[in-house]
Design an enzyme around this catalytic site. Structure first.
Site, PDB file in Angstrom:
ATOM      1  N   ARG A 104     -10.654 -19.084  -6.231  1.00 16.80           N
ATOM      2  CA  ARG A 104      -9.756 -17.125  -5.802  1.00 16.80           C
ATOM      3  C   ARG A 104      -9.455 -16.899  -6.729  1.00 16.80           C
ATOM      4  O   ARG A 104      -9.501 -16.451  -8.142  1.00 16.80           O
ATOM      5  CB  ARG A 104      -8.828 -18.337  -5.427  1.00 16.80           C
ATOM      6  CG  ARG A 104      -6.984 -17.414  -4.396  1.00 16.80           C
ATOM      7  CD  ARG A 104      -5.926 -18.732  -4.868  1.00 16.80           C
ATOM      8  NE  ARG A 104      -5.617 -18.490  -5.818  1.00 16.80           N
ATOM      9  CZ  ARG A 104      -4.199 -17.960  -5.799  1.00 16.80           C
ATOM     10  NH1 ARG A 104      -3.694 -18.319  -4.449  1.00 16.80           N
ATOM     11  NH2 ARG A 104      -3.364 -19.093  -6.449  1.00 16.80           N
ATOM     12  N   THR A 108      -7.435 -10.455  -5.744  1.00 14.87           N
ATOM     13  CA  THR A 108      -6.814 -10.047  -4.374  1.00 14.87           C
ATOM     14  C   THR A 108      -6.179 -11.469  -3.545  1.00 14.87           C
ATOM     15  O   THR A 108      -5.935 -11.320  -2.935  1.00 14.87           O
ATOM     16  CB  THR A 108      -8.830 -10.090  -3.977  1.00 14.87           C
ATOM     17  OG1 THR A 108      -9.412 -10.989  -3.853  1.00 14.87           O
ATOM     18  CG2 THR A 108      -9.232  -9.153  -4.375  1.00 14.87           C
ATOM     19  N   ASP A 203      -6.896 -26.268 -13.798  1.00 14.30           N
ATOM     20  CA  ASP A 203      -6.558 -26.394 -15.361  1.00 14.30           C
ATOM     21  C   ASP A 203      -5.796 -27.439 -15.694  1.00 14.30           C
ATOM     22  O   ASP A 203      -6.336 -27.718 -17.237  1.00 14.30           O
ATOM     23  CB  ASP A 203      -6.193 -24.606 -15.634  1.00 14.30           C
ATOM     24  CG  ASP A 203      -6.308 -23.598 -15.608  1.00 14.30           C
ATOM     25  OD1 ASP A 203      -7.695 -23.874 -15.375  1.00 14.30           O
ATOM     26  OD2 ASP A 203      -6.032 -22.085 -15.727  1.00 14.30           O
TER      27      ASP A 203
END
Ligand code: PRP
Ligand code: URA
Length: 209
Positions: A104, A108, A203
């Protein structure tokens, strides 16, 4: 309209609490995602069709049941979807695995596809697309479009946590795709993170930042 299922099994809800907790470290986070994915796979396969077969037990001949019908494909959306694969394969070890790489864009929030590799017979398989997070829905939406473009016709989407915005987008764009969740959260924040959510799934799973 596609169906939405939120699994209320106590084990799934209990483990999700620890997955969400920010004090849960990478090793435990990974193990919990694996366990919840297996539990969700157990629930999602509840309606698989069965057929009769005849076997010899040590005592006698018996007519029993085995799974029939379409074979399964598991399609993780990279990166974080990878954390869900092994848990599912523990229950469905013969499933084939295809990969869709999407990230992603942080500005944006639009998904960018960078990799796709699928089993050659996806059109004959029941596909389970997996990603821990369904936030704006952009990544899952694009992944499902990519699969359909390559012939997939039977697709389910399984995510640990979703925001209402993501569910709405996938249901609008893919009324044929049922959605299976561990939890439906409240909303997205201004950075497109699910609230309360679990933070950045990739993460937390891979120990990056
Ligand atoms: C995360 C997550 C989903 C996506 C969800 O991946 O694993 O794929 O965001 O957000 P969306 O519904 O708004 O598209 P990310 O883009 O952070 O990539 P990563 O897995 O490589 O870290
Ligand atoms: N991606 C994540 O990893 N977490 C979110 O909350 C939203 C998108």
């Amino acid at each position: 309209m596609s169906k939405l299922y939120v699994f209320d099994h106590p084990l799934i809800q209990h483990k999700l609490t620890y997955i969400r907790d920010k004090s849960t470290g990478t090793k435990e986070f990974r193990a919990l995602v694996d366990e919840v994915s297996a539990l969700m796979a157990f629930e999602i396969t509840r309606d698989l069709p069965l057929e009769e077969t005849t076997i010899q037990t040590p005592v006698t001949e018996a007519t029993t049941q085995i799974i029939s019908g379409k074979k399964i494909g598991v399609i993780p959306i990279l990166r974080a979807g990878l954390g869900m694969v092994d848990g599912i394969l523990k229950l469905i070890p013969t499933a084939k695995v295809g990969h869709v790489g999407l990230y992603r864009d942080p500005e944006t929030l639009k998904p960018v596809e960078y990799y796709i590799k699928l089993p050659t017979d996806i059109q004959e398989r029941e596909l389970i697309v997996v990603d821990p997070m369904l936030a704006t829905g952009g990544s899952a939406n694009d992944a499902i479009h990519s699969l359909k473009k390559r012939g997939a016709v039977n697709i389910k989407l399984m995510c640990l946590i979703a925001a209402p915005e993501g569910v709405e987008l996938v249901q609008e764009e893919h009324p044929d795709v049922d959605i299976y969740l561990g939890a439906l959260d409240e909303k997205l924040n201004e950075k497109g993170y699910i609230v309360p959510g679990l933070g950045d799934a990739g993460d937390r799973l891979f120990g990056t930042k």
